[in-house]
Write a protein that holds these residues in place. Structure first.
Motif, PDB file in Angstrom:
ATOM      1  N   GLY A 260       0.800  -1.210   0.000  1.00 34.11           N
ATOM      2  CA  GLY A 260       0.000   0.000   0.000  1.00 34.11           C
ATOM      3  C   GLY A 260       0.833   1.260   0.000  1.00 34.11           C
ATOM      4  N   ILE A 261       0.244   2.323   0.535  1.00 30.85           N
ATOM      5  CA  ILE A 261       0.871   3.638   0.496  1.00 30.85           C
ATOM      6  C   ILE A 261       2.178   3.678   1.289  1.00 30.85           C
ATOM      7  N   ALA A 262       2.257   2.916   2.393  1.00 26.69           N
ATOM      8  CA  ALA A 262       3.470   2.918   3.206  1.00 26.69           C
ATOM      9  C   ALA A 262       4.653   2.348   2.424  1.00 26.69           C
ATOM     10  N   SER A 263       4.415   1.279   1.671  1.00 23.93           N
ATOM     11  CA  SER A 263       5.492   0.691   0.861  1.00 23.93           C
ATOM     12  C   SER A 263       5.930   1.645  -0.244  1.00 23.93           C
ATOM     13  N   ILE A 264       4.986   2.359  -0.826  1.00 26.08           N
ATOM     14  CA  ILE A 264       5.320   3.320  -1.884  1.00 26.08           C
ATOM     15  C   ILE A 264       6.138   4.475  -1.315  1.00 26.08           C
ATOM     16  N   ILE A 265       5.731   4.975  -0.136  1.00 27.58           N
ATOM     17  CA  ILE A 265       6.483   6.053   0.512  1.00 27.58           C
ATOM     18  C   ILE A 265       7.898   5.584   0.844  1.00 27.58           C
ATOM     19  N   GLY A 271      14.699   5.677  -2.602  1.00 27.22           N
ATOM     20  CA  GLY A 271      15.264   6.059  -3.893  1.00 27.22           C
ATOM     21  C   GLY A 271      15.954   7.411  -3.837  1.00 27.22           C
ATOM     22  N   ILE A 272      15.315   8.389  -3.179  1.00 27.27           N
ATOM     23  CA  ILE A 272      15.937   9.712  -3.021  1.00 27.27           C
ATOM     24  C   ILE A 272      17.224   9.599  -2.193  1.00 27.27           C
ATOM     25  N   SER A 273      17.191   8.768  -1.160  1.00 30.34           N
ATOM     26  CA  SER A 273      18.366   8.600  -0.296  1.00 30.34           C
ATOM     27  C   SER A 273      19.534   7.988  -1.046  1.00 30.34           C
ATOM     28  N   VAL A 274      19.246   7.066  -1.974  1.00 28.55           N
ATOM     29  CA  VAL A 274      20.322   6.480  -2.787  1.00 28.55           C
ATOM     30  C   VAL A 274      21.043   7.570  -3.564  1.00 28.55           C
ATOM     31  N   LEU A 275      20.275   8.477  -4.181  1.00 24.87           N
ATOM     32  CA  LEU A 275      20.884   9.554  -4.962  1.00 24.87           C
ATOM     33  C   LEU A 275      21.666  10.511  -4.074  1.00 24.87           C
ATOM     34  N   ILE A 276      21.076  10.903  -2.952  1.00 22.35           N
ATOM     35  CA  ILE A 276      21.734  11.847  -2.053  1.00 22.35           C
ATOM     36  C   ILE A 276      23.002  11.241  -1.462  1.00 22.35           C
ATOM     37  N   GLY A 277      22.896  10.004  -0.970  1.00 22.91           N
ATOM     38  CA  GLY A 277      24.065   9.357  -0.378  1.00 22.91           C
ATOM     39  C   GLY A 277      25.189   9.172  -1.369  1.00 22.91           C
ATOM     40  N   GLY A 297      23.426   5.732   0.940  1.00 27.60           N
ATOM     41  CA  GLY A 297      22.997   5.164  -0.329  1.00 27.60           C
ATOM     42  C   GLY A 297      22.746   3.676  -0.246  1.00 27.60           C
ATOM     43  N   GLN A 298      23.638   2.946   0.425  1.00 23.37           N
ATOM     44  CA  GLN A 298      23.477   1.489   0.535  1.00 23.37           C
ATOM     45  C   GLN A 298      22.255   1.109   1.357  1.00 23.37           C
ATOM     46  N   MET A 299      22.007   1.848   2.437  1.00 23.45           N
ATOM     47  CA  MET A 299      20.806   1.569   3.232  1.00 23.45           C
ATOM     48  C   MET A 299      19.546   1.900   2.437  1.00 23.45           C
ATOM     49  N   GLY A 300      19.630   2.915   1.570  1.00 19.31           N
ATOM     50  CA  GLY A 300      18.503   3.212   0.694  1.00 19.31           C
ATOM     51  C   GLY A 300      18.184   2.045  -0.219  1.00 19.31           C
ATOM     52  N   PHE A 301      19.219   1.458  -0.795  1.00 21.46           N
ATOM     53  CA  PHE A 301      18.984   0.310  -1.671  1.00 21.46           C
ATOM     54  C   PHE A 301      18.457  -0.888  -0.895  1.00 21.46           C
ATOM     55  N   MET A 302      18.949  -1.077   0.341  1.00 15.86           N
ATOM     56  CA  MET A 302      18.448  -2.173   1.166  1.00 15.86           C
ATOM     57  C   MET A 302      16.952  -2.001   1.440  1.00 15.86           C
ATOM     58  N   LEU A 303      16.521  -0.766   1.711  1.00 21.51           N
ATOM     59  CA  LEU A 303      15.103  -0.526   1.973  1.00 21.51           C
ATOM     60  C   LEU A 303      14.269  -0.654   0.702  1.00 21.51           C
ATOM     61  N   ILE A 304      14.866  -0.344  -0.460  1.00 22.03           N
ATOM     62  CA  ILE A 304      14.170  -0.608  -1.729  1.00 22.03           C
ATOM     63  C   ILE A 304      13.913  -2.106  -1.871  1.00 22.03           C
ATOM     64  N   GLN A 305      14.901  -2.910  -1.524  1.00 23.26           N
ATOM     65  CA  GLN A 305      14.721  -4.361  -1.571  1.00 23.26           C
ATOM     66  C   GLN A 305      13.572  -4.801  -0.665  1.00 23.26           C
ATOM     67  N   CYS A 306      13.511  -4.221   0.542  1.00 26.68           N
ATOM     68  CA  CYS A 306      12.436  -4.571   1.468  1.00 26.68           C
ATOM     69  C   CYS A 306      11.079  -4.131   0.929  1.00 26.68           C
ATOM     70  N   ALA A 307      11.017  -2.920   0.378  1.00 24.87           N
ATOM     71  CA  ALA A 307       9.750  -2.411  -0.147  1.00 24.87           C
ATOM     72  C   ALA A 307       9.236  -3.254  -1.306  1.00 24.87           C
ATOM     73  N   LEU A 308      10.157  -3.921  -2.008  1.00 19.81           N
ATOM     74  CA  LEU A 308       9.777  -4.763  -3.138  1.00 19.81           C
ATOM     75  C   LEU A 308       9.595  -6.223  -2.739  1.00 19.81           C
ATOM     76  N   ILE A 448       8.783   4.511 -11.389  1.00 17.71           N
ATOM     77  CA  ILE A 448       9.155   5.864 -10.954  1.00 17.71           C
ATOM     78  C   ILE A 448      10.521   5.839 -10.249  1.00 17.71           C
ATOM     79  N   VAL A 449      10.719   4.858  -9.375  1.00 24.68           N
ATOM     80  CA  VAL A 449      11.997   4.760  -8.663  1.00 24.68           C
ATOM     81  C   VAL A 449      13.130   4.447  -9.633  1.00 24.68           C
ATOM     82  N   VAL A 450      12.890   3.524 -10.561  1.00 22.30           N
ATOM     83  CA  VAL A 450      13.912   3.210 -11.562  1.00 22.30           C
ATOM     84  C   VAL A 450      14.244   4.447 -12.394  1.00 22.30           C
ATOM     85  N   SER A 451      13.224   5.190 -12.793  1.00 21.67           N
ATOM     86  CA  SER A 451      13.438   6.413 -13.568  1.00 21.67           C
ATOM     87  C   SER A 451      14.241   7.429 -12.756  1.00 21.67           C
ATOM     88  N   LEU A 452      13.951   7.495 -11.452  1.00 21.95           N
ATOM     89  CA  LEU A 452      14.678   8.413 -10.573  1.00 21.95           C
ATOM     90  C   LEU A 452      16.160   8.044 -10.508  1.00 21.95           C
TER      91      LEU A 452
END
Length: 502
Positions: A260-265, A271-277, A297-308, A448-452
């Motif tokens: 749901g919305i929590a996973s999307i958020i 995704g933003i954290s990956v770019l910033i980090g 950045g690495q923790m951002g990617f880890m959370l992307i894995q969890c969200a997916l 959207i995340v991939v495009s980002l």
């Protein structure tokens, strides 16, 4: 096969013994050489947990403990990392005013973290995770005579309190609806069916907030940037065993998340954290700040894995990243780089080798994705796999010195891939019995995340080629400022040492 009460008792006896030895070391009459005995005792709890894992005597619930392979794997990982870092600290911290205090606090922090992941009771988990955050805050401010360390601890402590309170409220809310404190009972299908849609979303958002703060995700990355004033061993345990705890929390509560919305958020923030980090790590010249940016950045990617829904991949990622980052921090003192100009002539490099690498990367990436084209994680993984292979091929093979250099590059590339697949298989063997439940976010959110991420990669390449442009300068300075600590936590000279010079 289930963990027997005798093995569990032995583990906690060893854990208590290591805590007692740390307290004994606090006494000023105990010789400093006792620290080596303490390290020997400290090796016993991870040894017991490794024996349990190796014998596959895991699974089931025993009293307030949830003793599956994930719990024992994380307990072993945190305690083993803590053991290595404390062993390193024997000489590294020698002469520090707080030398005796570091070791008991290290032991308390890693011990509390290991108990948190073994907990099957929501109350015990929240208490132990809170104790872990308190221990980490005390480690940051242990050098209380240094005002900078105190300011960094305040920033970290406030955000940690918000994170812990968010998790606390989520657990209370979950109990109020399900009537269960036991983790395995509160997350059953029947228990979760009692949650209204808005209640489920509210608990999910609270857990996401509790996760992204210790993981230093945007916009809460500030505490990790401020924490670089902590001694290097503290940074090592922070980045290796505690910052990545978000992946474990999300894996534990995976039945709650339904795409749901929590996973999307979570997906967008990560995704933003990956770019910033990544940007921070590229523009900073300070070695520890580079590592901080890399961790964000690495923790951002880890959370992307969890969200997916790729929880096993996220756990493997957090463990390998922890080992890698701890190694980098512990060798930070010898990280003086050589700026010699390479004599390798790229002009003579055959572009056919580079093109061959691109084609190979494309074929492998597409093949990997086609094994499960409907899964968002496969899509992102295929993209990262193809990009990583392309970069590695270019550096190791295409730019190899002659035929021998390319052969060596191919050998290194193949060896690294083989080691990775062996490690991957080993972790899957340990974790395959755990049923992680998750519904993936909509494919539109994944796109959207991939495009980002692709946009960030393209922008980075463009900026690297147009360094003299105004836009490049603005982005560069923004990233530099983003990676800098506040003035209160920066000191050009350690003023607290003046009292010893006067």
């Amino acid at each position: 096969m289930f963990v027997s009460s005798s093995l569990l008792t032995l583990f906690f006896i060893m854990l208590i013994a290591s805590g007692i030895s740390g307290l004994v070391f606090l006494h000023p009459r105990v010789p400093l050489s006792f620290v080596r005995i303490h390290i020997g005792i400290l090796a016993l709890p991870p040894l017991v947990s490794l024996v349990i894992l190796a014998n596959r005597s895991v699974g089931g619930t025993l009293g307030p403990w949830h003793l599956d392979s994930l719990a024992w794997l994380m307990a072993f990982f945190v305690l083993a990392i803590g053991l290595i870092i404390q062993r390193f600290s024997i000489r590294y911290l020698m002469g520090d005013r707080s030398y005796r205090k570091y070791f008991p606090l290290f032991t308390f922090t890693t011990g509390a973290a290991s108990i948190a992941w073994l907990s099957g009771d929501l109350r015990l988990m929240v208490i132990c995770w809170g104790a872990t955050l308190v221990g980490l805050t005390l480690l940051i401010r242990l050098n209380s005579a240094w005002q900078v360390a105190g300011e960094a601890a305040k920033v970290s402590g406030r955000l940690f309190l918000l994170s812990w309170f968010s998790l606390f409220v989520a657990m209370i809310w979950l109990f109020q609806v399900t009537g269960q404190w036991q983790l395995s009972l509160a997350l059953t299908h029947d228990s979760l069916a009692q949650l209204e849609v808005w209640e489920r979303t509210g608990i999910q958002l609270l857990i996401v907030l509790a996760v992204i703060i210790p993981a230093a995700q945007w916009p809460f990355q500030r505490w990790l940037i401020e924490s670089i004033v902590a001694p290097t061993p503290v940074s090592a345990i922070m980045h290796a065993g505690l910052v990545n705890a978000g992946g474990i929390i999300l894996a534990r509560f995976s039945p709650l998340f339904n795409g749901g919305i929590a996973s999307i958020i979570l997906l967008l923030i990560a995704g933003i954290s990956v770019l910033i980090g990544t940007g921070i790590s590229l523009v900073q010249v300070d070695y520890k700040r580079q590592l901080v940016g890399s961790t964000i950045g690495q923790m951002g990617f880890m959370l992307i894995q969890c969200a997916l829904g790729a929880y096993i991949a996220a756990i493997i990622h957090l463990i390998l990243h922890g080992l890698f980052k701890a190694t980098l921090f512990l060798q930070a003192g010898s990280a003086v780089r050589s700026h010699k100009i390479s004599s390798r002539a790229h002009e003579g490099t055959s572009y056919l080798w580079i093109i061959a690498g691109w084609i190979l990367s494309l074929v492998i990436g597409v093949s990997f994705w086609l094994t499960a084209p409907g899964e968002g994680y496969r899509f992102i993984s295929a993209l990262i796999l193809g990009w990583s292979l392309s970069v590695s091929w270019t550096q190791l093979v295409a730019f190899g010195e002659g035929r021998l250099g390319r052969i060596v590059g191919l050998t290194c590339l193949g060896g690294a891939a083989l080691v990775y697949f062996i490690i991957h298989h080993l972790f899957y063997e340990w974790l395959h019995t755990i049923a992680f439940q998750s519904v993936q976010p909509p494919m539109s959110a994944v796109i959207i995340v991939v495009s980002l991420l692709l946009f960030g990669s393209v922008m980075g390449t463009w900026i690297a080629r147009h360094r003299s442009s105004v836009f490049s300068a603005v982005v560069y300075l923004w990233l530099v400022r983003l990676g800098e600590a506040k003035p209160k936590t920066v000191e050009s000279h350690p003023d607290y040492l003046k009292q010893y010079l006067s």
